[in-house]
Design a protein around this motif. Structure first.
Motif, short mmCIF file in Angstrom:
data_model
loop_
_atom_site.label_atom_id
_atom_site.label_comp_id
_atom_site.label_asym_id
_atom_site.label_seq_id
_atom_site.Cartn_x
_atom_site.Cartn_y
_atom_site.Cartn_z
N ALA A 293 -0.23 -26.93 -40.09
CA ALA A 293 0.50 -27.89 -40.91
C ALA A 293 -0.44 -28.61 -41.86
CB ALA A 293 1.23 -28.90 -40.03
N LEU A 294 -1.55 -29.10 -41.35
CA LEU A 294 -2.48 -29.84 -42.19
C LEU A 294 -3.14 -28.92 -43.22
CD1 LEU A 294 -4.15 -32.16 -39.52
CD2 LEU A 294 -2.29 -32.69 -41.10
N GLU A 295 -3.36 -27.68 -42.85
CA GLU A 295 -3.91 -26.70 -43.79
C GLU A 295 -2.95 -26.44 -44.95
OE1 GLU A 295 -4.72 -21.86 -43.78
OE2 GLU A 295 -4.55 -22.94 -41.88
N SER A 296 -1.64 -26.51 -44.67
CA SER A 296 -0.64 -26.17 -45.68
C SER A 296 -0.43 -27.27 -46.72
CB SER A 296 0.71 -25.89 -45.00
OG SER A 296 0.60 -24.84 -44.06
N ILE A 297 -0.69 -28.51 -46.33
CA ILE A 297 -0.29 -29.64 -47.17
C ILE A 297 -1.01 -29.69 -48.52
CG2 ILE A 297 -0.30 -32.17 -47.30
CD1 ILE A 297 0.38 -32.15 -44.28
#
Length: 678
Positions: A293-297
């Motif tokens: 999730a944090l990688e996608s933001i």
């Protein structure tokens, strides 16, 4: 502690899908995280970080305590049965004179309580009287009494582990020792925890003495919009589960699933639904989903190089473990690890976090300082820890750090651009916090709302705008906050809106919701009387039956109004198919644009803010066209395939919830039972 900012390109295994860019550079496309865990995140691991049969176990060192957390704290195979290290203290014994004084006062309270004629309620409050004298005279026996009564009335199957001296027993003993159990406090305890009493009435407020100054009339002229839009990220409810066991039962009968110690009783010796590597609908967030999730933001929001202007995090870092499996170290581990990941993976720009009810030990418990003595500081270990972590990450200045240490981890930050961010510890109005049942007729026993009011008055005097950030929402369906403090909060919002308070942000429900605040306690709900709005952010965790999501706001740099909002989600039902390969991880997809989804049926300028007036007009369209409620209901569950439909009374209730910013308004006006899509 750890190596700082990762090179994002080294983590990317798939590209952003093409799509038209918004005025703030938002990409309405998709991003697929890499399948293999980014091992460069940490220097050392307790297990093989490239394996796919289990979640990674990094070696985490705390920059505040200088402690390295052991594997046993998070090992899925060694979940503890009790926390024997740091149980809560017991209250000091009372003097004979104090026991006598309390006895007289409690008898008088019972004699004057008009509800005492209700037999079940009367029995409950009389039982609390017995407990009170035990708590005052022999407090060491308080937990034993709670366990004995729990077993006698068959209240729980885990009485000792849930209410014994190493769990909530000392907390309940403290509360009973200090509460007016024969009056309003006792009635509320019996109603909320045992359903044996009717809901007590909301206490009247003396607002003339509460506010230092009356609301300006006329209001100061609104600030002129700059036309420049800032990107602000809203994250909520990560609920990292470091004990998540890949391959365990994801459809367990009770408790938190995807754990080695929870099974489906229909097949206790065989796993019916193996837990996928990236998560499941009845489980909290595995490490692999959080990093994905944090990688996608950044790539989805176009902030790889710039970062966000700032981020609000509306609480809940820790998994949904029962209290007997929690400890101070487990809480501090999650705080240390997740705040560090935010710092390294989201780019520049400060994060303004608020504590959630699961960011405490015991969960949901925070004591008011007014309880006095050494008991007043029993949660200070946590306030100190997070305050120093926020300072370590360079998110808060020294003054805000000291405020957080002294105000239940709540603080005020005055940014250089003129915005003030005020955070609250909303455990202090949460119904599950036993300590809130002390002196309930007064709406601010903790002093939290006094702190908020004083900070808002300072902002008004300086001509500044304010964002309020908390965790447990103040309204919606009214099932989460206490009536009296949420009623006072509503009046505070009315007093300082719309000229001071620009926006309010909550989390807690895991769902995409909001509430509108009106003038005069909502006696006339219209576009003209709409004052403020609270945005309730979607969760990263899928628990329960939800997709994983996050939101980005476009914020005017002068007014700090929200001009647009964008929400992304990842579909949890696709996660099982990812287990058989390592190339791809979860995909986060653009879910909806708020302005386009809700503002197409009435006139609203392209640069007009998505304020309370906008949202009231949305509810008017919903009344005329229930299909828009269907849209809202779908987004509430972040597009989960398990979200039930909402028609008839449900649709009426949803509109009513949107218009309810306090528990009393929701309980008085709205049909009950439709608040959640879970």
């Amino acid at each position: 502690m750890f190596g700082r900012k990762l090179t994002l390109l080294a983590m990317v295994s798939a590209a952003i899908a093409s799509g038209a860019s918004s005025s703030a550079g938002i990409q309405p496309g998709t991003f697929t995280a890499q399948g293999a865990f980014p091992t460069s995140l940490y220097t050392n691991y307790y297990n093989n970080p490239t394996a796919t049969v289990s979640q990674v176990q990094p070696v985490i060192s705390d920059p505040v305590t200088q402690k390295t957390y052991p594997l046993a704290l998070t090992d899925p195979d060694t979940i503890p049965l009790n926390n024997t290290v740091d149980p809560h203290p017991l209250p000091p014994p009372a003097s004979p004179s104090l026991v006598l004084a309390h006895a007289i006062a409690q008898v008088q309270s019972i004699a004057t309580n008009p509800i005492f004629g209700n037999s079940t309620c009367a029995r409950c409050q009389a039982a609390l009287e017995v407990g009170k004298f035990v708590a005052l005279t022999t407090p060491d026996q308080g937990p034993a009494l709670v366990v004995a009564l729990c077993e006698y009335f068959n209240y729980s199957k885990t009485c000792e582990t849930s209410y014994g001296p190493l769990a909530l027993g000392p907390v309940i003993t403290q509360v009973i020792a200090n509460a007016d159990v024969g009056g309003y406090d006792g009635q509320s305890l019996c109603q909320n925890f045992l359903s044996l009493c009717p809901v007590p009435p909301t206490s009247p407020l003396n607002l003339t003495s509460w506010f230092a100054k009356p609301k300006p009339n006329p209001l100061p002229p609104p600030k002129t919009p700059s036309g420049t839009r800032l990107k602000v990220l809203h994250l909520s409810d990560a609920h990292l589960d470091p004990r998540y066991a890949t391959g365990s039962e994801s459809n367990c009968t009770s408790g938190l699933c995807c754990r080695e110690n929870n099974v489906n009783t229909a097949s206790p010796n065989r796993t019916l639904a193996p837990a996928p590597r990236y998560g499941a609908y009845l489980c909290d967030t595995p490490f692999s989903l959080l990093t994905s999730a944090l990688e996608s933001i950044p790539p989805l929001t176009g902030t790889q190089d710039t970062g966000f202007a700032w981020t609000v995090y509306t609480g809940d870092l820790v998994s949904h473990d029962p209290d007997n499996q929690l400890s101070r170290d487990y809480i501090m581990y999650a705080e240390t690890l997740i705040y560090d990941l935010f710092k390294r993976l989201l780019g520049s720009g400060p994060v303004y976090p608020a504590l959630g009810n699961h960011d405490s030990y015991n969960q949901a418990q925070d004591a008011p300082y007014s309880i006095g003595g050494y008991l007043a500081s029993q949660f200070s270990w946590n306030y100190d820890h997070v305050a120093y972590l926020w300072q370590h990450e360079d998110w808060l200045p020294e003054a805000a750090v000291e405020l957080a240490r002294a105000h239940y981890a709540a603080y005020m930050v005055k940014r250089q651009d003129g915005l003030r961010v005020i955070t609250l510890n909303t455990d202090l109005w949460y119904r599950a916090n036993y300590f809130n049942y002390i002196n309930l007729t007064y709406p601010d026993t903790s002093g939290m709302l006094r702190f908020l009011t004083d900070e808002l008055q300072d902002a008004e005097d300086a001509g500044d705008r304010v964002w309020i950030v908390g965790h447990v929402l103040s309204g919606w369906d009214g099932t989460n906050p206490m009536a009296n403090p949420s009623n006072l909060f509503y009046q505070i919002v009315d007093r300082f809106s719309p000229h001071v308070i620009a926006n309010i942000f909550f989390g807690h429900t895991h769902e995409d919701q909001l509430s509108i605040f009106y003038a005069n306690n909502g006696t006339n709900m219209s576009a003209q009387t709409a004052q403020a709005v609270s945005w309730i952010g979607p969760s990263i965790t899928p628990l329960t039956n939800l997709n994983s999501g996050f939101r980005v706001y476009e914020v005017d740099s002068a007014t700090f109004d929200i001009v647009d909002a964008h929400t992304w989600r990842s579909e949890v039902n696709t996660f099982p198919a990812l287990d058989s390969q390592l190339q791809y991880g979860p995909t986060y997809s653009y879910e909806y644009n708020t302005r386009q989804a809700y503002g197409a049926n009435f006139t609203w300028g392209p640069n007009d803010p998505l304020n309370a007036t906008f949202w009231h007009k949305v509810t008017e369209v919903m009344e005329a066209d229930p299909s828009l409620v269907t849209t809202f209901n779908t987004y509430q569950g972040k597009g989960s395939v398990l979200t039930p439909p909402c028609t008839g009374t449900c649709a009426t209730a949803k509109i009513c919830y949107i218009r309810s910013g306090s528990a009393p308004l929701a309980r008085q006006n709205c049909p009950a039972g439709y608040g959640s899509v879970q």
